[in-house]
Structures are given as C-alpha cells and as structure tokens.
Design a protein around this motif. Structure first.
Motif, PDB file in Angstrom:
ATOM      1  N   TYR A   1      -0.054 -37.867   9.385  1.00 35.27           N
ATOM      2  CA  TYR A   1      -0.532 -38.894  10.307  1.00 35.27           C
ATOM      3  C   TYR A   1      -0.266 -40.313   9.820  1.00 35.27           C
ATOM      4  CZ  TYR A   1      -2.678 -35.875  13.708  1.00 35.27           C
ATOM      5  OH  TYR A   1      -2.868 -34.965  14.714  1.00 35.27           O
ATOM      6  N   GLN A   2      -0.204 -40.503   8.500  1.00 31.65           N
ATOM      7  CA  GLN A   2       0.034 -41.842   7.972  1.00 31.65           C
ATOM      8  C   GLN A   2       0.851 -41.735   6.689  1.00 31.65           C
ATOM      9  OE1 GLN A   2      -3.378 -44.109   6.408  1.00 31.65           O
ATOM     10  NE2 GLN A   2      -2.668 -45.813   7.668  1.00 31.65           N
ATOM     11  N   LEU A   3       1.771 -42.685   6.492  1.00 33.32           N
ATOM     12  CA  LEU A   3       2.587 -42.737   5.279  1.00 33.32           C
ATOM     13  C   LEU A   3       2.647 -44.158   4.746  1.00 33.32           C
ATOM     14  CD1 LEU A   3       5.852 -40.616   5.738  1.00 33.32           C
ATOM     15  CD2 LEU A   3       4.156 -40.432   3.925  1.00 33.32           C
ATOM     16  N   PHE A   4       2.493 -44.286   3.426  1.00 37.04           N
ATOM     17  CA  PHE A   4       2.686 -45.535   2.702  1.00 37.04           C
ATOM     18  C   PHE A   4       3.743 -45.298   1.634  1.00 37.04           C
ATOM     19  CE2 PHE A   4      -1.645 -46.236   4.129  1.00 37.04           C
ATOM     20  CZ  PHE A   4      -1.686 -47.605   4.392  1.00 37.04           C
ATOM     21  N   PHE A   5       4.732 -46.166   1.562  1.00 35.60           N
ATOM     22  CA  PHE A   5       5.677 -46.195   0.451  1.00 35.60           C
ATOM     23  C   PHE A   5       5.345 -47.448  -0.346  1.00 35.60           C
ATOM     24  CE2 PHE A   5       7.863 -43.551   3.495  1.00 35.60           C
ATOM     25  CZ  PHE A   5       8.538 -42.622   2.720  1.00 35.60           C
ATOM     26  N   VAL A   6       5.014 -47.286  -1.634  1.00 38.27           N
ATOM     27  CA  VAL A   6       4.636 -48.411  -2.484  1.00 38.27           C
ATOM     28  C   VAL A   6       5.747 -48.637  -3.512  1.00 38.27           C
ATOM     29  CG1 VAL A   6       2.897 -49.343  -4.068  1.00 38.27           C
ATOM     30  CG2 VAL A   6       2.199 -47.818  -2.194  1.00 38.27           C
ATOM     31  N   THR A   7       6.121 -49.905  -3.715  1.00 42.73           N
ATOM     32  CA  THR A   7       7.234 -50.218  -4.618  1.00 42.73           C
ATOM     33  C   THR A   7       6.736 -50.676  -5.992  1.00 42.73           C
ATOM     34  OG1 THR A   7       7.507 -52.598  -4.215  1.00 42.73           O
ATOM     35  CG2 THR A   7       8.473 -51.062  -2.579  1.00 42.73           C
ATOM     36  N   SER A   8       7.671 -50.753  -6.923  1.00 37.64           N
ATOM     37  CA  SER A   8       7.383 -51.206  -8.280  1.00 37.64           C
ATOM     38  C   SER A   8       6.989 -52.688  -8.317  1.00 37.64           C
ATOM     39  CB  SER A   8       8.603 -50.967  -9.178  1.00 37.64           C
ATOM     40  OG  SER A   8       9.751 -51.586  -8.625  1.00 37.64           O
ATOM     41  N   ARG A   9       7.204 -53.406  -7.227  1.00 35.81           N
ATOM     42  CA  ARG A   9       6.788 -54.813  -7.136  1.00 35.81           C
ATOM     43  C   ARG A   9       5.486 -54.978  -6.361  1.00 35.81           C
ATOM     44  NH1 ARG A   9      11.861 -58.901  -6.551  1.00 35.81           N
ATOM     45  NH2 ARG A   9      13.007 -58.143  -8.353  1.00 35.81           N
ATOM     46  N   GLY A  10       4.834 -53.859  -6.008  1.00 35.34           N
ATOM     47  CA  GLY A  10       3.562 -53.928  -5.301  1.00 35.34           C
ATOM     48  C   GLY A  10       3.684 -54.105  -3.800  1.00 35.34           C
ATOM     49  N   ARG A  11       4.904 -54.116  -3.285  1.00 32.39           N
ATOM     50  CA  ARG A  11       5.083 -54.196  -1.832  1.00 32.39           C
ATOM     51  C   ARG A  11       4.920 -52.804  -1.250  1.00 32.39           C
ATOM     52  NH1 ARG A  11      10.057 -56.705   0.354  1.00 32.39           N
ATOM     53  NH2 ARG A  11      11.199 -55.220  -0.929  1.00 32.39           N
ATOM     54  N   PHE A  12       4.599 -52.735   0.049  1.00 32.38           N
ATOM     55  CA  PHE A  12       4.468 -51.418   0.671  1.00 32.38           C
ATOM     56  C   PHE A  12       4.925 -51.435   2.115  1.00 32.38           C
ATOM     57  CE2 PHE A  12       0.447 -53.457   1.600  1.00 32.38           C
ATOM     58  CZ  PHE A  12       0.178 -53.073   2.901  1.00 32.38           C
ATOM     59  N   LEU A  13       5.265 -50.234   2.598  1.00 30.94           N
ATOM     60  CA  LEU A  13       5.613 -50.007   3.997  1.00 30.94           C
ATOM     61  C   LEU A  13       4.649 -48.953   4.505  1.00 30.94           C
ATOM     62  CD1 LEU A  13       7.633 -50.415   6.381  1.00 30.94           C
ATOM     63  CD2 LEU A  13       8.871 -48.444   5.457  1.00 30.94           C
ATOM     64  N   ALA A  14       4.031 -49.200   5.659  1.00 33.82           N
ATOM     65  CA  ALA A  14       3.046 -48.280   6.217  1.00 33.82           C
ATOM     66  C   ALA A  14       3.388 -47.947   7.661  1.00 33.82           C
ATOM     67  CB  ALA A  14       1.654 -48.899   6.158  1.00 33.82           C
TER      68      ALA A  14
END
Length: 163
Positions: free
Chosen positions: A89-102
């Motif tokens: 139902y929900q996905l977050f991709f978190v990067t090594s720089r602390g940014r994310f895509l939701a």
C-alpha cells in the motif's frame, strides 16, 4: 577479497499471489519511478541502473512520482505498508543523503528493509506483482565494484516488520 557481510537479503513481505519479478541492471541505481492509485495502493515501479530503465513492475497508476539520485548517492532503505492478503500500500525509498521518495497510502502492516552493513546499498528488488499492483516485495543489498559495473548479490537475511 570479498566481505560476505556486505551482502544481505530482506525477506519479502506481502502475499504469495502474482507473477514473480526481480530487477536487474548494470551499475548503480540512479533513479526510481513509482506509480500509485489515488488514495490507494502502489501500482508499479521502475529502477534506473546507470542510464537504463528496467521494465515496469506492476502497472502505471493514476499518479507518478520519481527521484533522480546525485553522484555517489544510493538507496539505503526501503520501507512501507502492506496487507498480507493483497498489496503493497505504501513505499518509501530512502537515500544515503536522507532524501526519500514516497507513494501510496499509510494503510496496513509496516515493513522496513535495510542492509546489514552500512557500506551496502540496494541492488535488486524482487517479489510478486499482478496487473493491479505490487503484491510482495523483498530487497537485495550489496555493493558495486570500484568500476561500477559488476553486481554482487546477497548472502545474509534481515527482516523487520513493524506493527
């Protein structure tokens, strides 16, 4: 020499329905696209390895969101919500720089996929999908060799399901 603890596998969460998939590509993951249905599930995604996009997993929904990674930036966490009987139902991709895509909605059980070694990054997503959306999702963690071309795969298993 290889360091086996740099490679790990986050066990898939979700249902056992749909067609199996595993992403693959050469080099680092450099971008992510996700599609969602309004106020509902994650319907599909694509990863970009170097300059090439993978085939779409799932399908394109109503809304598309995307992130392009900076040089040297990597995906270090994949989290979200799922229903064990049907979809992610929900996905977050978190990067090594602390940014994310939701994408998607905060409904269901929580999951948190991450590597067992701080030097590792997302290499492969695997799981199951159907013509409606993503039904199961696991993550393979490792590193890219110094030339950025050779992919190394997993050995250990890690899983954290948050309720």
């Amino acid at each position: 020499t290889d360091q086996p603890d740099r490679y790990s596998f986050s066990v898939p969460v979700g249902s056992a329905t749909g067609t199996q998939f595993a992403t693959s590509g050469t080099g680092r993951i450099t971008a992510v696209r996700m599609w969602e249905r309004n106020n509902n599930i994650v319907t599909g995604f694509q990863l970009k390895y170097g300059f090439a996009w993978t085939p779409m997993v799932g399908n394109n929904g109503t809304n598309r969101v995307s992130i392009s990674l900076f040089e040297g930036e990597a995906i270090v966490q994949v989290s979200g919500k799922y229903n064990p009987s049907n979809f992610i139902y929900q996905l977050f991709f978190v990067t090594s720089r602390g940014r994310f895509l939701a994408a998607g909605q905060p409904t269901g059980l929580s999951f948190n996929h991450y590597p067992t070694n701080a030097e590792s990054e997302l290499r492969i997503l695997s799981g199951r999908a159907n013509n409606v959306g993503i039904t199961s999702l696991g993550a393979h963690w490792g590193d890219v060799d110094s030339m950025g071309y050779e992919m190394h795969t997993a050995g250990n298993t890690t899983r954290m399901a948050l309720n």
